[in-house]
Design an enzyme around this catalytic site. Structure first.
Site, PDB file in Angstrom:
ATOM      1  N   GLY A  70     -14.488   2.502  20.134  1.00  0.00           N
ATOM      2  CA  GLY A  70     -14.606   3.281  21.351  1.00  0.00           C
ATOM      3  C   GLY A  70     -16.267   3.797  21.544  1.00  0.00           C
ATOM      4  O   GLY A  70     -16.799   3.787  22.685  1.00  0.00           O
ATOM      5  N   SER A 199     -10.300   2.677  22.462  1.00  0.00           N
ATOM      6  CA  SER A 199     -10.334   2.393  21.076  1.00  0.00           C
ATOM      7  C   SER A 199      -9.004   2.469  20.401  1.00  0.00           C
ATOM      8  O   SER A 199      -8.138   3.327  20.637  1.00  0.00           O
ATOM      9  CB  SER A 199     -11.117   3.897  20.286  1.00  0.00           C
ATOM     10  OG  SER A 199     -11.028   3.517  18.885  1.00  0.00           O
ATOM     11  N   HIS A 201      -7.776   2.675  17.332  1.00  0.00           N
ATOM     12  CA  HIS A 201      -7.173   3.537  16.228  1.00  0.00           C
ATOM     13  C   HIS A 201      -6.468   4.690  16.773  1.00  0.00           C
ATOM     14  O   HIS A 201      -6.073   5.650  16.168  1.00  0.00           O
ATOM     15  CB  HIS A 201      -8.030   3.610  15.350  1.00  0.00           C
ATOM     16  CG  HIS A 201      -9.410   4.534  15.387  1.00  0.00           C
ATOM     17  ND1 HIS A 201      -9.273   5.966  14.982  1.00  0.00           N
ATOM     18  CD2 HIS A 201     -10.409   4.250  16.044  1.00  0.00           C
ATOM     19  CE1 HIS A 201     -10.364   6.337  15.182  1.00  0.00           C
ATOM     20  NE2 HIS A 201     -11.159   5.537  16.042  1.00  0.00           N
ATOM     21  N   THR A 238     -19.036 -12.538  15.122  1.00  0.00           N
ATOM     22  CA  THR A 238     -17.858 -13.134  15.203  1.00  0.00           C
ATOM     23  C   THR A 238     -16.608 -12.064  15.281  1.00  0.00           C
ATOM     24  O   THR A 238     -16.379 -11.128  14.724  1.00  0.00           O
ATOM     25  CB  THR A 238     -17.584 -13.897  13.642  1.00  0.00           C
ATOM     26  OG1 THR A 238     -18.600 -14.731  13.440  1.00  0.00           O
ATOM     27  CG2 THR A 238     -16.238 -14.635  13.305  1.00  0.00           C
ATOM     28  N   CYS A 325     -15.448  14.622  14.724  1.00  0.00           N
ATOM     29  CA  CYS A 325     -17.028  14.653  14.244  1.00  0.00           C
ATOM     30  C   CYS A 325     -17.626  15.949  14.290  1.00  0.00           C
ATOM     31  O   CYS A 325     -18.888  15.858  13.746  1.00  0.00           O
ATOM     32  CB  CYS A 325     -17.538  13.954  15.792  1.00  0.00           C
ATOM     33  SG  CYS A 325     -16.417  12.828  16.381  1.00  0.00           S
TER      34      CYS A 325
HETATM   35  C1  LIG Z   1     -12.450   8.746  19.140  1.00  0.00           C
HETATM   36  C2  LIG Z   1     -13.096   8.653  20.360  1.00  0.00           C
HETATM   37  C3  LIG Z   1     -14.136   7.786  20.540  1.00  0.00           C
HETATM   38  C4  LIG Z   1     -14.830   7.164  19.567  1.00  0.00           C
HETATM   39  O1  LIG Z   1     -13.865   6.074  19.312  1.00  0.00           O
HETATM   40  P1  LIG Z   1     -14.300   5.241  17.624  1.00  0.00           P
HETATM   41  O2  LIG Z   1     -13.502   4.003  17.894  1.00  0.00           O
HETATM   42  O3  LIG Z   1     -13.854   6.113  16.993  1.00  0.00           O
HETATM   43  O4  LIG Z   1     -15.687   4.721  17.748  1.00  0.00           O
HETATM   44  C5  LIG Z   1     -14.647   7.935  21.814  1.00  0.00           C
HETATM   45  N1  LIG Z   1     -14.357   8.796  22.906  1.00  0.00           N
HETATM   46  C6  LIG Z   1     -13.327   9.700  22.531  1.00  0.00           C
HETATM   47  C7  LIG Z   1     -12.667  10.514  23.671  1.00  0.00           C
HETATM   48  C8  LIG Z   1     -12.486   9.831  21.367  1.00  0.00           C
HETATM   49  O5  LIG Z   1     -11.646  10.386  21.369  1.00  0.00           O
END
Ligand SMILES: *Cc1c(COP(=O)(O)O)cnc(C)c1O
Length: 396
Positions: A70, A199, A201, A238, A325
């Protein structure tokens, strides 16, 4: 009992996603850029995954670019819009005070590079209004970026209305839909979205896979990673085939079961909110309406969120004080401060974020242990003593 209630930070990979990924490690391990059979098998997997995202978001497969997550998708979206704006002499960007740091920190960089940034204030409800965006628009605005749903307080923003406004005024519109994906219907055409980040995950896919949707012809993508011509020259390196295949399987599954999962999670969420707001001097952050089905975010006056988290962990409950974070730093959450909460109250925050894997027994466990921990922490707190004896005023 172990209760995982931190799904806004990350989720478990689903059985479906894992099963889809496994053959990609030892059977379909080719490089999709290779011309031979093994490479072409991988290329086929990649193209099927792209089709899944295109179908679920209502766009063309060619409008989907895979990234490392993300954060990278957000960086690339903002950088691309900024570069296109600068070419036309438009160097003003509108966003909000409660975006994810992937947005806010990229905007800080762009500000240093000569862009002017307007960050919209967040009303108490946690939902910004299209009118705020309209009022901030200028002739030199090149981009509006507003998140679909907030990652700390779960409030859902009026994306179709903002999209319509931007389309009518000819300004690019990006939305960080990382928290919304898999929980809310996203239709990039109906919602007039030009760029969107996801994203994997956060919806039971693997970590390290992101998706950037960019509407055809609206803006050329700027490379944030230079190298080979993968992803039609838009993102070098890749392709992470196992990750991308897992992401597509997880997204397809989440979208297919969306209503069923949302109904289950909303019921669990409301039970938690009703139970926890019974604790005296507690408050739900952000309104309950327009809220992600799995998000609970409260403040308890007179306690430290960090201590609450440690004691909850001892009782088997994995929660968060806000964003993963900002954990580890002593600053209170920028999102809660943007909501107007005083520092001392913002420090006592608790975010519980559910997934469809949570059960009613788990919610009962959280409700059974939390009020006692809050009371214990208040009893040993000098601040609470002052509040109780009138030397300080209660804020909530
Ligand atoms: C988790 C998150 C991201 C970052 O995504 P990653 O795949 O961990 O880099 C960005 N924006 C929001 C709103 C998120 O919750």
């Amino acid at each position: 009992m172990r209760v995982y209630a931190d799904n806004a930070a990350t989720t478990a990979v689903s059985d479906t996603a894992l099963a889809a990924m496994l053959p990609c490690f030892q059977e379909f391990y080719g490089n999709p850029s290779s011309l031979h059979t093994v490479g072409q098998q991988a290329s086929e997997k990649l193209s099927l995954a792209r089709q899944v995202f295109a179908k679920r978001l209502n766009c063309e497969p060619s409008e989907i670019t895979f990234t490392s997550g993300g954060s990278e998708a957000d960086n690339q979206a903002l950088r691309s819009a900024a570069a296109a704006g600068a070419k036309k002499g438009k160097k003003h960007i509108i966003s909000t005070k409660f975006e994810h740091h992937a947005i806010l920190h990229t905007l800080e960089r762009l500000e240093k590079e000569g862009f002017e940034i307007t960050l919209l204030e967040i009303p108490k409800s946690g939902v910004i209004s299209p009118e705020q965006v309209r009022a901030a628009l200028r002739p030199d605005t090149c981009l509006v970026s507003v998140m679909f749903a907030n990652n700390e307080i779960g409030t859902i923003q009026p994306i179709p209305e903002i999209g319509k406004l931007c389309r009518e005024t000819g300004v690019l519109f990006h939305t960080d839909a990382v928290q919304a994906a898999g929980h809310l219907r996203i239709d990039v055409k109906a919602m007039d979205i030009d760029m969107l980040s996801l994203s994997a995950h956060k919806f039971h896919g693997p970590k390290g896979v992101g998706v950037l949707y960019v509407r055809k012809g609206c803006v050329p993508l700027v490379n944030v990673i230079c190298g080979g011509a993968q992803e039609r020259g838009k993102r070098a390196g890749t392709e992470n085939i196992p990750g991308i295949v897992g992401a597509a399987a997880a997204f397809d599954e989440s979208c297919a079961n969306m209503e069923k999962n949302a109904a289950k999670m909303t019921a669990l969420r409301d039970k938690l909110i009703d139970g926890l707001t019974k604790v005296p001097h507690s408050i739900l952050n952000g309104e309950r309406e327009h809220r992600l089905p799995g998000n609970v975010n409260l403040c308890f006056e007179g306690i430290e969120g960090e201590s609450l988290l440690l004691l909850l962990d001892q009782k088997g409950v994995c929660a968060s004080s806000g964003s993963a974070c900002t954990s580890g730093s002593l600053d209170p959450s920028h999102v809660l401060l943007a909501l107007g909460l005083p520092h001392e109250v913002a420090h006592g925050s608790l975010r519980l974020s559910l997934s469809e894997y949570n059960t009613e027994e788990e919610i009962d466990h959280i409700l059974a242990v939390t009020p006692g921990i809050v009371e214990y922490l208040r009893n040993i707190s000098p601040v609470w003593d002052e509040l109780e004896h009138g030397q300080r005023k209660h804020v909530i």
